[in-house]
Design an enzyme around this catalytic site. Structure first.
Site, mmCIF file in Angstrom:
data_model
loop_
_atom_site.group_PDB
_atom_site.id
_atom_site.type_symbol
_atom_site.label_atom_id
_atom_site.label_comp_id
_atom_site.label_asym_id
_atom_site.label_seq_id
_atom_site.Cartn_x
_atom_site.Cartn_y
_atom_site.Cartn_z
ATOM 1 N N ASP A 7 -26.835 24.652 49.443
ATOM 2 C CA ASP A 7 -26.510 25.651 50.468
ATOM 3 C C ASP A 7 -27.469 25.439 51.649
ATOM 4 O O ASP A 7 -28.172 24.419 51.705
ATOM 5 C CB ASP A 7 -26.567 27.080 49.893
ATOM 6 C CG ASP A 7 -27.987 27.555 49.609
ATOM 7 O OD1 ASP A 7 -28.937 26.750 49.728
ATOM 8 O OD2 ASP A 7 -28.150 28.743 49.274
ATOM 9 N N HIS A 8 -27.490 26.392 52.571
ATOM 10 C CA HIS A 8 -28.358 26.228 53.746
ATOM 11 C C HIS A 8 -29.839 26.181 53.355
ATOM 12 O O HIS A 8 -30.631 25.530 54.029
ATOM 13 C CB HIS A 8 -28.107 27.363 54.747
ATOM 14 C CG HIS A 8 -28.221 28.731 54.149
ATOM 15 N ND1 HIS A 8 -27.331 29.202 53.204
ATOM 16 C CD2 HIS A 8 -29.122 29.733 54.333
ATOM 17 C CE1 HIS A 8 -27.680 30.428 52.852
ATOM 18 N NE2 HIS A 8 -28.761 30.771 53.519
ATOM 19 N N CYS A 64 -30.798 24.853 46.283
ATOM 20 C CA CYS A 64 -30.694 26.071 47.096
ATOM 21 C C CYS A 64 -32.127 26.534 47.368
ATOM 22 O O CYS A 64 -33.058 25.753 47.191
ATOM 23 C CB CYS A 64 -29.828 27.142 46.410
ATOM 24 S SG CYS A 64 -30.455 27.768 44.843
ATOM 25 N N GLY A 65 -32.323 27.754 47.815
ATOM 26 C CA GLY A 65 -33.671 28.183 48.156
ATOM 27 C C GLY A 65 -34.612 28.142 46.958
ATOM 28 O O GLY A 65 -35.725 27.621 47.036
ATOM 29 N N THR A 66 -34.164 28.695 45.847
ATOM 30 C CA THR A 66 -34.987 28.774 44.642
ATOM 31 C C THR A 66 -34.536 27.848 43.517
ATOM 32 O O THR A 66 -35.272 27.662 42.546
ATOM 33 C CB THR A 66 -34.910 30.205 44.071
ATOM 34 O OG1 THR A 66 -33.511 30.503 43.853
ATOM 35 C CG2 THR A 66 -35.500 31.227 45.027
ATOM 36 N N GLY A 69 -29.909 30.378 42.029
ATOM 37 C CA GLY A 69 -28.483 30.635 42.240
ATOM 38 C C GLY A 69 -27.645 29.460 41.808
ATOM 39 O O GLY A 69 -26.624 29.617 41.101
ATOM 40 N N HIS A 97 -35.233 17.892 25.871
ATOM 41 C CA HIS A 97 -34.869 18.959 24.932
ATOM 42 C C HIS A 97 -33.463 19.514 25.167
ATOM 43 O O HIS A 97 -32.820 19.941 24.215
ATOM 44 C CB HIS A 97 -35.859 20.119 25.029
ATOM 45 C CG HIS A 97 -37.198 19.810 24.433
ATOM 46 N ND1 HIS A 97 -38.175 20.757 24.264
ATOM 47 C CD2 HIS A 97 -37.721 18.634 23.976
ATOM 48 C CE1 HIS A 97 -39.248 20.196 23.712
ATOM 49 N NE2 HIS A 97 -39.008 18.901 23.547
ATOM 50 N N HIS A 132 -32.933 19.174 18.635
ATOM 51 C CA HIS A 132 -32.442 19.598 19.958
ATOM 52 C C HIS A 132 -30.924 19.440 20.049
ATOM 53 O O HIS A 132 -30.251 20.243 20.690
ATOM 54 C CB HIS A 132 -33.159 18.816 21.060
ATOM 55 C CG HIS A 132 -34.639 18.987 21.001
ATOM 56 N ND1 HIS A 132 -35.252 20.186 21.289
ATOM 57 C CD2 HIS A 132 -35.624 18.133 20.620
ATOM 58 C CE1 HIS A 132 -36.561 20.062 21.107
ATOM 59 N NE2 HIS A 132 -36.811 18.823 20.700
ATOM 60 N N ARG A 135 -29.385 22.354 18.391
ATOM 61 C CA ARG A 135 -29.391 23.545 19.269
ATOM 62 C C ARG A 135 -28.287 23.454 20.324
ATOM 63 O O ARG A 135 -27.660 24.460 20.670
ATOM 64 C CB ARG A 135 -30.771 23.700 19.927
ATOM 65 C CG ARG A 135 -31.810 24.095 18.905
ATOM 66 C CD ARG A 135 -33.217 23.959 19.398
ATOM 67 N NE ARG A 135 -34.144 24.265 18.311
ATOM 68 C CZ ARG A 135 -35.387 23.821 18.260
ATOM 69 N NH1 ARG A 135 -35.872 23.070 19.229
ATOM 70 N NH2 ARG A 135 -36.151 24.133 17.232
#
Ligand code: RB5
Length: 148
Positions: A7-8, A64-66, A69, A97, A132, A135
């Site tokens: 995204d931006h 994205c920023g973080t 999202g 994992h 793993h 799982r």
């Protein structure tokens, strides 16, 4: 082939990641966004992840920023395992994992040097299998029960 989506908040880092991929002859397909104009991460996360689901691409890099999202969007799709990574160690573990076929990066919190270290770690690590894999099979059962 790697699917790219941003995204931006992730656009600038995505563009720099493309230079790294070009320099290393790693093929990718860019699903946008293509400017810093404000937009919505679910649009580009969906496009990139659908390309992985259809096997047009074998993995995705989402920014994205973080990274949050984008990873939330990615994990709404059956068979996709994605998380936001901020350093080398967690990126290695995401593959070793969780056998993640998508990685999300926090474009507002890391620079291209950090992103390259993270991507090298994720791309260069093998899935460990064993417990793993058991799982992941448990997760697949949850998907089969809860996702169409
Ligand atoms: C956009 O402002 C921002 O919310 C987005 O890039 C991302 O960080 C969301 O998780």
């Amino acid at each position: 082939m790697i699917a790219l989506g941003a995204d931006h908040g992730g656009f600038k880092l995505k563009e720099e990641i493309k230079k790294y991929l070009d320099e290393n002859d790693i093929k990718y397909k860019d699903f946008g966004t293509f400017s810093e104009e404000r937009t919505d991460y679910p649009i580009y996360g969906e496009k990139a992840i659908r390309a992985v689901q259809s096997k047009e691409c074998d993995k995705a890099i989402l920014v994205c920023g973080t990274g949050f999202g984008m990873s939330i969007v990615a994990n709404k799709f059956k068979g996709i395992r994605c998380a936001s990574c901020w350093n080398e160690e967690v990126a290695k573990l995401l593959k070793a994992h969780n056998n993640a076929n998508a990685i999300a990066l926090p474009g507002r919190f890391i620079n291209i040097s950090q992103a390259v270290v993270i991507l090298r770690a994720w791309l260069g690590t093998e899935f460990m299998g064993g417990v793993h894999e058991e799982r992941l099979q448990m997760i697949k059962k949850l998907e089969d029960e809860n996702m169409k």
